[in-house]
Design an enzyme around this catalytic site. Structure first.
Site, PDB file in Angstrom:
ATOM      1  N   HIS A   1      -7.355   0.726  -6.414  1.00  0.00           N
ATOM      2  CA  HIS A   1      -7.583  -0.126  -5.233  1.00  0.00           C
ATOM      3  C   HIS A   1      -8.239  -1.433  -5.706  1.00  0.00           C
ATOM      4  CE1 HIS A   1      -7.838  -1.292  -1.198  1.00  0.00           C
ATOM      5  NE2 HIS A   1      -8.718  -0.437  -0.709  1.00  0.00           N
TER       6      HIS A   1
ATOM      7  N   CYS B   1     -16.270   1.602   0.569  1.00  0.00           N
ATOM      8  CA  CYS B   1     -15.120   0.750   0.928  1.00  0.00           C
ATOM      9  C   CYS B   1     -14.717   0.906   2.387  1.00  0.00           C
ATOM     10  CB  CYS B   1     -13.947   1.043   0.005  1.00  0.00           C
ATOM     11  SG  CYS B   1     -13.237   2.692   0.199  1.00  0.00           S
TER      12      CYS B   1
ATOM     13  N   ARG C   1     -13.529  -8.749   1.730  1.00  0.00           N
ATOM     14  CA  ARG C   1     -12.099  -8.519   1.474  1.00  0.00           C
ATOM     15  C   ARG C   1     -11.322  -9.778   1.865  1.00  0.00           C
ATOM     16  NH1 ARG C   1      -9.913  -3.383   1.424  1.00  0.00           N
ATOM     17  NH2 ARG C   1      -8.018  -4.482   0.811  1.00  0.00           N
TER      18      ARG C   1
ATOM     19  N   ASP D   1     -17.099   7.323  -1.816  1.00  0.00           N
ATOM     20  CA  ASP D   1     -15.890   7.167  -0.995  1.00  0.00           C
ATOM     21  C   ASP D   1     -15.578   8.542  -0.397  1.00  0.00           C
ATOM     22  OD1 ASP D   1     -13.528   6.158   0.098  1.00  0.00           O
ATOM     23  OD2 ASP D   1     -12.424   6.156  -1.795  1.00  0.00           O
TER      24      ASP D   1
ATOM     25  N   GLN E   1     -10.143  -4.030  -3.357  1.00  0.00           N
ATOM     26  CA  GLN E   1     -11.447  -3.588  -2.857  1.00  0.00           C
ATOM     27  C   GLN E   1     -12.537  -3.827  -3.899  1.00  0.00           C
ATOM     28  OE1 GLN E   1     -12.176  -2.075   0.365  1.00  0.00           O
ATOM     29  NE2 GLN E   1     -14.189  -2.718  -0.368  1.00  0.00           N
TER      30      GLN E   1
ATOM     31  N   ARG F   1       0.884  -1.188   0.000  1.00  0.00           N
ATOM     32  CA  ARG F   1       0.000   0.000   0.000  1.00  0.00           C
ATOM     33  C   ARG F   1       0.910   1.222   0.000  1.00  0.00           C
ATOM     34  NH1 ARG F   1      -5.303   1.429   3.513  1.00  0.00           N
ATOM     35  NH2 ARG F   1      -6.094   0.066   1.876  1.00  0.00           N
TER      36      ARG F   1
HETATM   37  N1  NVA Z   1      -9.903   6.553  -1.458  1.00  0.00           N
HETATM   38  C1  NVA Z   1      -9.506   6.211  -0.109  1.00  0.00           C
HETATM   39  C2  NVA Z   1      -9.741   4.740   0.135  1.00  0.00           C
HETATM   40  C3  NVA Z   1      -9.372   4.265   1.516  1.00  0.00           C
HETATM   41  C4  NVA Z   1      -9.557   2.799   1.684  1.00  0.00           C
HETATM   42  C5  NVA Z   1      -8.050   6.589   0.116  1.00  0.00           C
HETATM   43  O1  NVA Z   1      -7.240   6.370  -0.784  1.00  0.00           O
HETATM   44  O2  NVA Z   1      -7.746   7.120   1.190  1.00  0.00           O
HETATM   45  N1   CP Z   2     -11.214  -0.217   2.502  1.00  0.00           N
HETATM   46  C1   CP Z   2      -9.928  -0.259   2.925  1.00  0.00           C
HETATM   47  O1   CP Z   2      -8.997  -0.520   2.144  1.00  0.00           O
HETATM   48  O2   CP Z   2      -9.786  -0.050   4.251  1.00  0.00           O
HETATM   49  P1   CP Z   2      -8.419   0.198   5.053  1.00  0.00           P
HETATM   50  O3   CP Z   2      -7.893   1.542   4.647  1.00  0.00           O
HETATM   51  O4   CP Z   2      -8.837   0.152   6.491  1.00  0.00           O
HETATM   52  O5   CP Z   2      -7.448  -0.890   4.704  1.00  0.00           O
END
Ligand code: NVA
Ligand code: CP
Length: 305
Positions: A132, A261, A289, A221, A135, A105
């Site tokens: 992502h 998500c 997930r 989101d 997800q 990540r």
């Molecule tokens: N779009 C959000 C998703 C978090 C799971 C981010 O990138 O922070």
């Molecule tokens: N939806 C998701 O990826 O959650 P986290 O940021 O908690 O991993």
């Protein structure tokens, strides 16, 4: 040495492979619910690298590896050499000699791509600024469980054209459904950044209510994704009319479901009455997930079983 398969963006797998993965997910989930031990990844190790915060992604990968008989190791930038400027390529060479798969990540998509280019083992995108994919795999499996195949359906995306939105758009091209996107002016989809082949599977709407009209799935989101915190104040103002509320769910198909998500901000991108209401499937979505990623790990590490 065999070239490993990676999952860096949604279109890295084919439609037939997703069909296979969803069938495996169903079987693995059933086995898990019946407390049947299934250890195909005994003695295998997943390394998880986090440059951004996470609850679900870490938990689902870590628990998933344990449940498949393997182990998961958590690394973050704060207390590994990754945060002190060790080149991504060098880290990939070393980490992939000691593990069977790597989940990352991070910020730019180019980081996971550079890592994968130097990795001996499969690399999984656990969220980048652009995508992502894990997800969306869970989201589509959740739709399949609740309503059947997503082919030919309409997904309404309300809000930011972020990593989630881009991945929905890639999935629509691959699995043949439509996405109706509504973003505030200045935050529109960039098809090239989304990695799209064309614009056949999505339509942009100035009015979020029009994007939601007749949709089979309504989703949104956060207005400010991780890494964009400096823009938070500006975004709160720009996005205020892009909240999924009861009125929006009313114009969607009567059978429509709501997804997010998570983590969510009630009163910003979604009204509490929607996320906590009867059309919301967010807890199943989060749970899935775990099951979809177990199928993914099995496939990337062992191939078809
Ligand atoms: N779009 C959000 C998703 C978090 C799971 C981010 O990138 O922070
Ligand atoms: N939806 C998701 O990826 O959650 P986290 O940021 O908690 O991993």
């Amino acid at each position: 040495m065999k070239t490993p398969r990676h999952f860096l963006q949604f279109k890295d797998l084919s439609r037939a492979e997703f069909d296979y993965l969803f069938a495996r997910t169903r079987a693995i989930k059933q086995q898990f619910k019946a407390y049947q031990k299934y250890w195909p990844l005994e003695d295998r190790t997943l390394v998880m690298i986090f440059e951004k915060a996470s609850t679900r992604t870490r938990l689902s990968f870590e628990a998933g590896m344990h449940q498949l008989g393997g182990a998961a190791i958590y690394l973050n930038t704060r207390d590994s050499q990754l945060g002190r400027g060790e080149p991504v390529e060098d880290a990939a060479e070393v980490i992939s000699r000691m593990s069977d798969a790597v989940m990352i990540r991070t910020f730019e998509q180019s980081i996971v791509e550079r890592f994968a280019a130097h990795s001996r083992v499969p690399v999984i995108n656990g969220l980048t600024n652009e995508y992502h994919p894990c997800q969306i795999m869970a989201d589509i499996f959740t739709y399949l469980e609740r309503r059947g195949p997503v082919q030919g359906k309409t997904v309404a995306w309300i809000g930011d054209s972020n990593n989630m939105c881009n991945t929905w758009l890639q999935a629509a091209e691959l699995l043949d459904f439509n996405v109706h996107v509504s973003t505030p002016p200045g935050y529109e989809v960039e098809p090239e950044r989304a990695g799209l082949y064309g614009t056949d599977h999505f339509e942009q709407f100035a009015d979020p209510l029009e994007a939601a009209r007749g949709a089979d799935l309504v989703t949104t989101d956060v207005w400010t994704s991780m890494g964009f915190e400096a823009e938070n104040e500006t975004r709160i103002k720009a996005f205020k009319d892009w909240q999924v509320d009861a009125e929006m769910m009313l114009v969607a198909d009567p059978q429509a479901i709501f997804m997010h998500c998570l983590p969510a901000h009630r009163g910003e991108e979604v009204a509490a009455e929607v996320i906590d209401g009867p059309q919301s499937v967010v807890w199943d979505e989060a749970e899935n997930r775990l099951h979809t990623q177990k199928a993914l790990l099995e496939f990337l590490i062992l191939g078809k079983v």
